[in-house]
Design a protein around this motif. Sequence first.
Motif, short mmCIF file in Angstrom:
data_model
loop_
_atom_site.label_atom_id
_atom_site.label_comp_id
_atom_site.label_asym_id
_atom_site.label_seq_id
_atom_site.Cartn_x
_atom_site.Cartn_y
_atom_site.Cartn_z
N GLY A 1 -7.90 21.55 11.45
CA GLY A 1 -7.00 21.66 10.30
C GLY A 1 -7.35 20.70 9.19
O GLY A 1 -8.39 20.04 9.20
N SER A 2 -6.44 20.62 8.22
CA SER A 2 -6.65 19.79 7.03
C SER A 2 -5.43 18.92 6.77
O SER A 2 -4.30 19.27 7.14
CB SER A 2 -6.90 20.67 5.80
N LEU A 3 -5.68 17.82 6.11
CA LEU A 3 -4.63 16.89 5.72
C LEU A 3 -5.11 16.15 4.48
O LEU A 3 -6.30 15.86 4.35
CB LEU A 3 -4.36 15.90 6.86
N ARG A 4 -4.20 15.85 3.57
CA ARG A 4 -4.57 15.07 2.40
C ARG A 4 -3.75 13.78 2.34
O ARG A 4 -2.52 13.82 2.33
CB ARG A 4 -4.37 15.85 1.10
N ASN B 1 -7.09 9.18 -12.40
CA ASN B 1 -6.78 7.93 -13.09
C ASN B 1 -5.47 8.02 -13.87
O ASN B 1 -4.78 7.01 -14.05
CB ASN B 1 -7.92 7.54 -14.01
N ALA B 2 -5.12 9.20 -14.33
CA ALA B 2 -3.86 9.36 -15.07
C ALA B 2 -2.66 9.07 -14.17
O ALA B 2 -1.62 8.60 -14.63
CB ALA B 2 -3.76 10.76 -15.64
N LYS B 3 -2.81 9.37 -12.89
CA LYS B 3 -1.71 9.13 -11.94
C LYS B 3 -1.92 7.86 -11.13
O LYS B 3 -1.12 7.55 -10.24
CB LYS B 3 -1.59 10.32 -10.98
N ASN B 4 -3.03 7.15 -11.39
CA ASN B 4 -3.36 5.95 -10.60
C ASN B 4 -3.31 6.24 -9.11
O ASN B 4 -2.75 5.47 -8.31
CB ASN B 4 -2.41 4.80 -10.93
N THR B 5 -3.91 7.35 -8.74
CA THR B 5 -3.87 7.79 -7.34
C THR B 5 -5.26 8.22 -6.89
O THR B 5 -5.99 8.89 -7.63
CB THR B 5 -2.88 8.94 -7.14
N VAL B 6 -5.60 7.82 -5.68
CA VAL B 6 -6.85 8.23 -5.03
C VAL B 6 -6.47 9.07 -3.81
O VAL B 6 -5.51 8.74 -3.10
CB VAL B 6 -7.68 7.01 -4.63
N TYR B 7 -7.23 10.12 -3.58
CA TYR B 7 -6.94 11.04 -2.49
C TYR B 7 -8.06 11.05 -1.45
O TYR B 7 -9.23 10.88 -1.79
CB TYR B 7 -6.75 12.46 -3.03
N LEU B 8 -7.69 11.29 -0.23
CA LEU B 8 -8.65 11.54 0.84
C LEU B 8 -8.31 12.90 1.44
O LEU B 8 -7.30 13.04 2.13
CB LEU B 8 -8.58 10.45 1.92
N GLN B 9 -9.12 13.90 1.10
CA GLN B 9 -8.94 15.23 1.65
C GLN B 9 -9.72 15.31 2.96
O GLN B 9 -10.93 15.12 2.98
CB GLN B 9 -9.45 16.29 0.67
N MET B 10 -9.00 15.59 4.03
CA MET B 10 -9.59 15.64 5.37
C MET B 10 -9.60 17.08 5.83
O MET B 10 -8.55 17.69 6.01
CB MET B 10 -8.76 14.78 6.33
#
Length: 125
Positions: free
Chosen positions: A16-19, A74-83
Amino acid sequence: QVQLVESGGGLVQPGGSLRLSCELSGKFVDLYDIGWLRQVPGKDRAGIGCISARDGSTYYAESVKGRFTISRDNAKNTVYLQMDRVKPEDTAEYFCAADLLGRCMSGNFYGIDYWGRGTPVTVSS
């Protein structure tokens, strides 16, 4: 000072997937490369990837290359890890971390300046 808060962890089935998300706050957050690390009980934290503040380029450890993707808003100051295509061995506590000198981009995660508190991921059927 930079604060990092992870979210999005939970239970996911194999394949499966998770972010995961890492919300950044503080001064000059857009100057920091952001790394993702994970830790299982009894073992050291292991770096799995990093994203550059300068140009959005990425580094991935072999264990996750081709399955995990790091992105940055950068607009949301958020970094994501898509797994994606997760495996039971991906079960761990996941941390994001800020690295001003960008050493994580070469796989060196020993120069972290700031840490998040982590979010747990369990891969199980």
